[in-house]
Design an enzyme around this catalytic site. Structure first.
Site, PDB file in Angstrom:
ATOM      1  N   ASP A 370      77.274  37.009 -41.033  1.00 41.11           N
ATOM      2  CA  ASP A 370      77.327  36.722 -42.468  1.00 41.11           C
ATOM      3  C   ASP A 370      78.139  35.455 -42.777  1.00 41.11           C
ATOM      4  OD1 ASP A 370      77.192  37.087 -45.161  1.00 41.11           O
ATOM      5  OD2 ASP A 370      78.068  39.085 -45.166  1.00 41.11           O
ATOM      6  N   ARG A 446      78.700  47.342 -52.532  1.00 41.86           N
ATOM      7  CA  ARG A 446      79.298  46.165 -51.891  1.00 41.86           C
ATOM      8  C   ARG A 446      79.015  44.910 -52.740  1.00 41.86           C
ATOM      9  NH1 ARG A 446      78.205  42.911 -46.328  1.00 41.86           N
ATOM     10  NH2 ARG A 446      80.339  42.758 -45.610  1.00 41.86           N
ATOM     11  N   TRP A 480      69.140  41.944 -38.869  1.00 41.62           N
ATOM     12  CA  TRP A 480      68.573  42.326 -40.181  1.00 41.62           C
ATOM     13  C   TRP A 480      69.441  43.437 -40.748  1.00 41.62           C
ATOM     14  CZ3 TRP A 480      63.293  41.302 -42.205  1.00 41.62           C
ATOM     15  CH2 TRP A 480      63.011  42.028 -43.369  1.00 41.62           C
ATOM     16  N   ASN A 483      73.103  46.509 -46.633  1.00 41.67           N
ATOM     17  CA  ASN A 483      74.427  47.085 -46.845  1.00 41.67           C
ATOM     18  C   ASN A 483      74.593  47.951 -48.070  1.00 41.67           C
ATOM     19  OD1 ASN A 483      76.107  46.160 -44.617  1.00 41.67           O
ATOM     20  ND2 ASN A 483      75.430  44.152 -45.301  1.00 41.67           N
ATOM     21  N   GLY A 532      76.139  48.872 -40.121  1.00 47.67           N
ATOM     22  CA  GLY A 532      76.173  49.622 -38.858  1.00 47.67           C
ATOM     23  C   GLY A 532      74.871  50.389 -38.735  1.00 47.67           C
ATOM     24  N   ASP A 537      66.377  54.578 -37.090  1.00 46.81           N
ATOM     25  CA  ASP A 537      65.228  55.478 -37.083  1.00 46.81           C
ATOM     26  C   ASP A 537      64.079  54.844 -36.325  1.00 46.81           C
ATOM     27  OD1 ASP A 537      63.539  53.915 -39.026  1.00 46.81           O
ATOM     28  OD2 ASP A 537      65.257  54.322 -40.322  1.00 46.81           O
ATOM     29  N   GLU A 617      91.882  37.488 -19.398  1.00 50.26           N
ATOM     30  CA  GLU A 617      90.872  38.323 -20.075  1.00 50.26           C
ATOM     31  C   GLU A 617      89.481  37.710 -19.918  1.00 50.26           C
ATOM     32  OE1 GLU A 617      93.293  40.525 -23.709  1.00 50.26           O
ATOM     33  OE2 GLU A 617      92.800  38.384 -23.906  1.00 50.26           O
TER      34      GLU A 617
END
Ligand code: DGJ
Length: 746
Positions: A370, A446, A480, A483, A532, A537, A617
């Site tokens: 975003d 949101r 895609w 929100n 998230g 589905d 790391e």
């Protein structure tokens, strides 16, 4: 042939390799559900159906004066309509122009054909070739109104899966309105069952909820315009006592991304009915004479060997028949996503530096999340203005894309196509494109509004705009996102009497845009996301080979989320990233190897600012990515075994490659305790006669001396020994430590 009609007893039998499903056309022409379960001999199984009229039952007119045991209220049926004596939750509710609500569906004809049916604009399971897949179309008709229901059955022999769909046709002379049109009805006259559903919430999707079904209706669903985070459009009906490796279980899942209703009803005779379909609450669909409505597909499978076998059947089916296109069988690129690393604050230069670091440690794709478009410094504005913000980036999108590709990385971009901000040029130009009820302020989610994707002009605009940006950026990947959910249900483009069609048309619009993009860019990898995993589905998976499983990247919380998701969805569709610590959702600090071990159970990536990593790391990450590449095939194409659930002190799962030559056992400790017991697990799915070496992938130096030989390849054990006698999980040196143990056939 997998579908057989026996004219003597009027049964239609659907056989997969290991399961049988049978329909019986009875003396009144009702399609009874006779059987679904383990593969049987070729016999009429309808003797199992006991006609039991209750004293209070009503009978169809033809049966009423003498045959009082015949009642639709107690018979197991394939597809029941309201208004003809079945008082249970029915699959179909249809109202005629006079306002009467009545459908008595009876056999009219059937057709058996090779290959798989298609559903027009709706996504559905696919068959690359006709071999091994069969279609039954069973036409039932309400003789008085002329309304017919074509029940579609897709039989996938090898996968042991049967798909269902329904097409309603108004064959009468006046209009009718569908008020409920389920896709799947599954009746069981006998048996006591438990229902497993997957309730969740944002950052905590798809937990496992298992409860005994008792008299009444248990239902889960969504009315939010998306399948949602609160419940998943899937469930398992399990016989009491069914566990991972034993017992009977039926799995069902909806190939649809919008409102759904899943009902499980236990009747007065303890028979159980499962229904799955579009949620009827806000659904109304009017059919003029000759018109049809197609209800989305549902998938079902049966296992007599516990949940694990059911999961395997679903996993294979999703991998091979739901996911499709260029990426179906290809290794997905290891990505670095910018979101948790920068949120909205970045420049093109910063992104290029991040990409350079990512390339150096072995990532293959850089995803700009975003914030790259319009006026988008936070989440209050800009959605819909899908024009790169060159001032913020300090360069054009083409330059940024080229810069990233020049490093040998693919480039990916985030979109939220179905959303629009009030503070956007798009909204200012087309206020009627936002979903809201005239005369009311729309609700916000949101700070967003929903773009009316039920409209073709909106879909066309979106396709053109997204295509242009994808082209300019040279993007190989799109995330895609979606929100917020729908609530003020209204489309300015639909007449009053068609407003009940809005939500389904919205989903069809979303599918159309997705389909158009994939047609324009067949190699594009689209990752689904909805804050998230709020739209996880089979419908989305027909377009997006992977879905961001949850915004919760905490490795320990992910154990629960991925465990629940794994019941019916394979690891190959679960987006999973290593993020920074303390974790942004939980504040928890988890070792780097644990974060990687958990993310490697899915589509692996990183979501952090690599410039904040130490050199040590980065070295470890380079090694992790190398290991992931080595093991990818085993995790993605192999079988997945849940050995110990996240409710236990140590969560353990195992992936075994298709040829049984390699396995990966992952164990993640929760809180460790002083003088803790040592856990033993019995592995599953190995070649019993092969000898395997065992090697921990990271942290061998932390193994206790007595475990070193065994877990560093120093000896071999037979598959049968590992499965029957098992192995212990090396103790942990600290909380949340993980062990990844690789097994190779010697
Ligand atoms: C929600 C997604 O789930 C996140 O991963 C991220 O893409 C944000 N949206 C961006 O707004």
């Amino acid at each position: 042939m997998s579908i057989r009609y026996n004219p003597d007893c009027r049964t239609i039998t659907l056989n997969t390799a290991r399961t049988t499903y049978q329909v019986k056309i009875d003396r009144l022409g009702v399609a009874r559900h006779a059987y679904y379960g383990a593969r049987t001999a070729d016999e009429d199984l309808s003797y199992l159906v006991y006609e039991k009229g209750d004293g209070m039952s009503v009978n169809p007119y033809e049966a009423g004066y003498g045959d009082r045991s015949y009642s639709l209220d107690t018979l197991p049926q394939e597809y029941s309509g309201f208004g003809s004596g079945d008082y249970r939750e029915t699959a179909l509710s249809v109202r005629d122009a006079r306002g009467a609500e009545c459908a008595f569906l009876r056999f009219e004809s059937f057709q058996i054909r090779r290959g798989k049916y298609g559903l027009g604009p709706l996504p559905s399971a696919c068959a690359d070739a006709e071999a091994g897949v069969w279609t039954l179309v069973l036409r039932l008709c309400d003789r008085e109104s002329g309304v017919s229901a074509d029940l579609y059955y897709g039989v996938f022999e090898e996968e042991d899966v049967i798909t269902r769909a329904v097409r309603i046709r108004n064959g009468g002379t006046g209009p009718v309105t569908l008020e409920k049109c389920a896709s799947l009805q599954l009746d069981f006259q006998y048996g006591a069952y438990e229902l497993v559903t997957f309730p969740g919430k944002w950052a905590g999707e798809r937990r496992v909820n298992r409860e005994k079904l008792t008299r009444g209706v248990k239902s889960v669903g969504s009315r939010s315009g998306a399948s949602g985070a609160f419940y998943n459009p899937s469930a398992i009906l399990a016989a009491a006592g069914t566990g991972e490796t034993r017992g009977e279980a039926y799995g069902i899942a909806f190939v649809y991304s919008g409102d759904f209703l899943l009902q499980a009803e236990v009747s007065e005779f303890d028979s159980t009915r499962l229904l799955l379909g579009i949620h009827p609450d806000h659904f109304r669909w009017t059919l003029a004479p000759g018109e049809t409505f197609t209800a989305p597909e549902a998938v079902m499978a049966y296992s007599d060997a516990g949940l694990e076998c059911l999961s395997h059947r679903f996993h294979r089916f999703v991998q091979d028949r739901i996911v499709r296109g260029y990426w179906r069988d290809r290794r997905r690129p290891v990505l670095l996503n910018s979101w948790e690393g920068t949120y909205f604050t970045f420049t093109g230069e910063k992104l290029l530096r991040m990409a350079r670091e990512a390339q150096a440690f072995g990532a293959e794709l850089f995803v700009l999340d975003d914030g790259w478009f319009g006026k988008r410094e936070d989440d209050r504005s800009g959605l819909g203005d899908w024009f790169p913000n060159e001032r913020k980036l300090g360069m054009s999108m083409a330059e940024l894309g080229e810069g990233i590709r020049a490093m040998g990385l693919g480039f990916g971009l985030w979109f939220e196509p179905e959303a629009v901000s009030e503070d956007s040029d798009l909204f200012r130009a087309h206020p009627d494109w936002a979903v809201s009820v005239p005369g009311r302020k729309p609700s916000l989610g949101r700070y967003e509004l929903v773009l009316d994707l039920s409209r073709k002009d909106v879909q066309d605009w979106l396709i053109t705009r997204m295509e242009a940006v994808i082209r300019e950026a040279g993007a190989a990947y799109v995330k895609w996102d979606f929100n917020r959910n729908l609530t003020d249900l209204y489309s300015a483009a639909l007449p009053a009497e068609r407003q009940g069609e809005f939500q389904h048309r919205f989903i069809l619009g979303t599918y159309r845009v997705l389909g158009a993009l994939l047609e324009a860019f067949p190699g594009l990898l689209v990752e689904g996301c909805s804050s998230g995993g709020a739209r996880f589905d089979l419908g989305m998976l027909c377009f997006t080979p992977q879905i961001w499983t949850s915004d919760n990247t905490d490795a320990i919380d992910r154990l629960f989320i991925q465990y629940g998701t794994s019941m019916l969805y394979p690891p190959s569709v679960m987006g999973a990233h290593v993020s920074a610590v303390p974790n942004h959702q939980t504040g928890r600090v988890t070792p780097l190897e644990t974060r990687a071990a958990v993310a490697m159970a899915g589509c692996f990536g990183y979501e952090l600012d690599p410039e904040r990593l130490t050199e040590a790391e980065k070295e470890r990450i380079r090694a992790q990515i190398g290991r992931y590449r080595d093991l990818w095939d085993t995790v993605f194409r192999g079988k997945y075994y849940r050995l110990a659930s996240p409710e236990e002190d140590v969560t353990v799962w195992e992936s075994v490659s298709e040829d049984l030559g390699q396995a990966l056992v992952t164990a993640v400790y929760g809180t460790v305790h002083g003088n803790m017991y040592v856990k033993r697990v019995r592995l599953r799915g190995l070649d019993p006669d092969a000898a395997y070496t065992l090697r921990v992938l990271e942290g061998a130096e932390r193994l206790p001396a007595q475990a070193r030989t065994l877990f560093t390849g120093g000896r071999t054990l037979l598959g049968q020994t590992l499965m029957n006698q098992g192995m212990y999980i090396p103790p942990a040196a600290c909380d949340r430590q993980a062990w990844q143990i690789r097994l190779d056939r010697a």
